[in-house]
Write a protein that holds these residues in place. Structure first.
Motif, PDB file in Angstrom:
ATOM      1  N   ASP A  77      -0.255  -9.317  -1.084  1.00 44.23           N
ATOM      2  CA  ASP A  77      -0.225  -9.322  -2.550  1.00 44.23           C
ATOM      3  C   ASP A  77       0.792  -8.314  -3.079  1.00 44.23           C
ATOM      4  OD1 ASP A  77      -2.068  -9.922  -5.224  1.00 44.23           O
ATOM      5  OD2 ASP A  77      -1.346  -7.858  -5.148  1.00 44.23           O
ATOM      6  N   GLY A  78       0.872  -7.163  -2.454  1.00 42.52           N
ATOM      7  CA  GLY A  78       1.770  -6.123  -2.931  1.00 42.52           C
ATOM      8  C   GLY A  78       3.207  -6.358  -2.502  1.00 42.52           C
ATOM      9  N   GLY A  79       4.139  -6.259  -3.455  1.00 36.95           N
ATOM     10  CA  GLY A  79       5.554  -6.446  -3.145  1.00 36.95           C
ATOM     11  C   GLY A  79       6.066  -5.508  -2.063  1.00 36.95           C
ATOM     12  N   PRO A  80       5.673  -4.216  -2.062  1.00 33.77           N
ATOM     13  CA  PRO A  80       6.137  -3.326  -0.998  1.00 33.77           C
ATOM     14  C   PRO A  80       5.747  -3.800   0.396  1.00 33.77           C
ATOM     15  CG  PRO A  80       5.306  -2.043  -2.840  1.00 33.77           C
ATOM     16  CD  PRO A  80       4.967  -3.473  -3.128  1.00 33.77           C
ATOM     17  N   SER A 245       2.590   7.389  -2.645  1.00 34.16           N
ATOM     18  CA  SER A 245       3.271   8.443  -1.900  1.00 34.16           C
ATOM     19  C   SER A 245       2.975   8.340  -0.407  1.00 34.16           C
ATOM     20  CB  SER A 245       2.840   9.825  -2.415  1.00 34.16           C
ATOM     21  OG  SER A 245       3.185   9.987  -3.779  1.00 34.16           O
ATOM     22  N   LYS A 246       1.706   8.105  -0.074  1.00 30.91           N
ATOM     23  CA  LYS A 246       1.338   7.963   1.339  1.00 30.91           C
ATOM     24  C   LYS A 246       2.017   6.745   1.962  1.00 30.91           C
ATOM     25  CE  LYS A 246      -3.189  10.249   1.220  1.00 30.91           C
ATOM     26  NZ  LYS A 246      -4.657  10.077   1.401  1.00 30.91           N
ATOM     27  N   PHE A 247       2.085   5.653   1.214  1.00 28.30           N
ATOM     28  CA  PHE A 247       2.710   4.440   1.752  1.00 28.30           C
ATOM     29  C   PHE A 247       4.199   4.679   2.017  1.00 28.30           C
ATOM     30  CE2 PHE A 247       4.798   0.305   1.437  1.00 28.30           C
ATOM     31  CZ  PHE A 247       4.002  -0.461   2.283  1.00 28.30           C
ATOM     32  N   ILE A 248       4.879   5.310   1.077  1.00 22.76           N
ATOM     33  CA  ILE A 248       6.311   5.581   1.268  1.00 22.76           C
ATOM     34  C   ILE A 248       6.523   6.470   2.498  1.00 22.76           C
ATOM     35  CG2 ILE A 248       8.312   6.752   0.266  1.00 22.76           C
ATOM     36  CD1 ILE A 248       7.262   5.820  -2.497  1.00 22.76           C
ATOM     37  N   TRP A 249       5.692   7.504   2.632  1.00 24.08           N
ATOM     38  CA  TRP A 249       5.856   8.423   3.754  1.00 24.08           C
ATOM     39  C   TRP A 249       5.558   7.751   5.095  1.00 24.08           C
ATOM     40  CZ3 TRP A 249       8.144  12.267   5.775  1.00 24.08           C
ATOM     41  CH2 TRP A 249       7.611  12.959   6.876  1.00 24.08           C
TER      42      TRP A 249
END
Length: 256
Positions: A77-80, A245-249
Motif C-alpha cells: 500500500d505504501g509508495g516507499p 525516520s526508522k524506515f529511511i534508516w
C-alpha cells in the motif's frame, strides 16, 4: 487449533523482503486477476495491506511480523515499499492501496455476484459506507456489518460474531480496526471465517466520506502520507516522524 493451510500455493506468489516482511511483488491488475481467479477458495484466509508504519512495527515485533508473513498476501500500500522493492529487483511491484483495491472489487461486484461484510469502525461510519456504496455501485450486495465495542469481546461474543458472519456467506470481509488490531483479528480468525478477510484501515473512512484521498500528483509521488498528516496532524505527526525516520534508516540506507 490446527494451523490453517492456505488454499492457494503461496510459493507461486512473488515477494520481496523489506525489513523482514514478505511484501508481494505485485500491482493492482495482478491483484485483481488473482482475486477473480481464486475468490472461491480464499475463504478463511486474509490479506494484509502494508505501509511504512506496519512494516517498521513488524520489524520490531516478531509476533506481528509473523502475522504479516502468514497472510496469503501482504500488498504494498505504501509508495516507499514499492520504491524500495523495485530497487531490490522486484519486477512488477507498484503501489497497490487498500482503497484502490476496494474500488476495483466494488466496481465488478454486481456483475460477479460478490457478497460483502464490513467489520469494524463505528455504526455511523458503516451506515455512511453502505449508503455511498449503494449509490456509487448499483447492485452491490452488502450482506452484513458489525461495529465491535471499544473493549475486548468475550469468547461467547466472538463465537456469536463468527456465526453471524458465516451465516451471511460473504465473499469479502472488509476489516477496519486500524493496525495492528485488524491484522491480529484476522490472524486469530484465520480458518474460522468463511470469507476472505482484508484489513483496510482508513479505507472505511474513505468510503464513508469522512476523509478524502490525496490528489493524484501526491499519490504518484509517494506523498499521500503528507496529505493524511495535514488532515490529522495530532494523531499522525509522531507516528510519521518516528516510523518514517526508522524506515529511511533501516530500509533505504542500511538495506534491511
Amino acid at each position: 487449533m490446527e494451523k490453517f493451510q492456505h488454499a492457494v500455493d503461496k510459493s507461486a506468489i512473488p515477494t520481496v523482503d523489506i525489513m523482514g516482511v514478505k511484501i508481494a511483488d505485485i500491482n493492482l491488475p495482478w491483484l485483481m486477476r488473482f482475486t477473480e481467479d481464486n475468490i472461491n477458495v480464499l475463504g478463511g484466509d486474509y490479506i494484509c495491506v502494508a505501509n511504512v508504519h506496519t512494516t517498521v512495527k513488524s520489524s520490531e515485533d516478531d509476533e506481528y511480523r509473523a502475522i504479516q508473513n502468514d497472510s496469503v498476501l501482504t500488498i504494498p500500500d505504501g509508495g516507499p515499499l514499492s520504491s524500495v522493492g523495485r530497487k531490490r529487483g522486484a519486477l512488477q511491484i507498484s503501489r497497490t492501496t487498500g482503497p484502490d483495491y476496494m474500488n476495483e472489487v466494488f466496481s465488478i461486484s454486481a456483475e460477479k455476484g460478490y457478497r460483502h461484510y464490513f467489520y469494524g469502525s463505528k455504526p455511523e461510519t458503516i451506515d455512511k459506507i453502505i449508503a455511498n456504496l449503494q449509490n456509487d455501485y448499483p447492485g452491490i450486495n452488502v450482506v452484513g456489518h458489525y461495529a465491535p465495542p471499544f473493549r475486548p469481546v468475550t469468547e461467547e461474543e466472538d463465537i456469536e460474531i463468527i456465526n453471524a458472519i458465516n451465516s451471511a456467506r460473504p465473499d469479502f470481509v472488509w476489516v477496519g480496526l486500524g493496525a495492528p488490531k485488524q491484522e491480529q483479528w484476522m490472524a486469530a480468525h484465520q480458518g474460522r471465517i468463511t470469507g476472505l478477510m482484508i484489513g483496510v484501515g482508513a479505507g472505511f473512512d474513505y468510503f464513508a466520506g469522512n476523509i478524502s484521498r490525496a490528489p493524484k500528483f501526491m499519490q504518484n509521488h509517494n506523498l499521500e502520507w503528507l496529505y493524511r498528516l495535514l488532515q490529522d496532524p495530532k494523531r499522525l505527526f509522531m507516528r510519521y516522524l518516528v516510523t518514517n525516520s526508522k524506515f529511511i534508516w533501516h530500509a533505504v540506507i542500511r538495506g534491511k
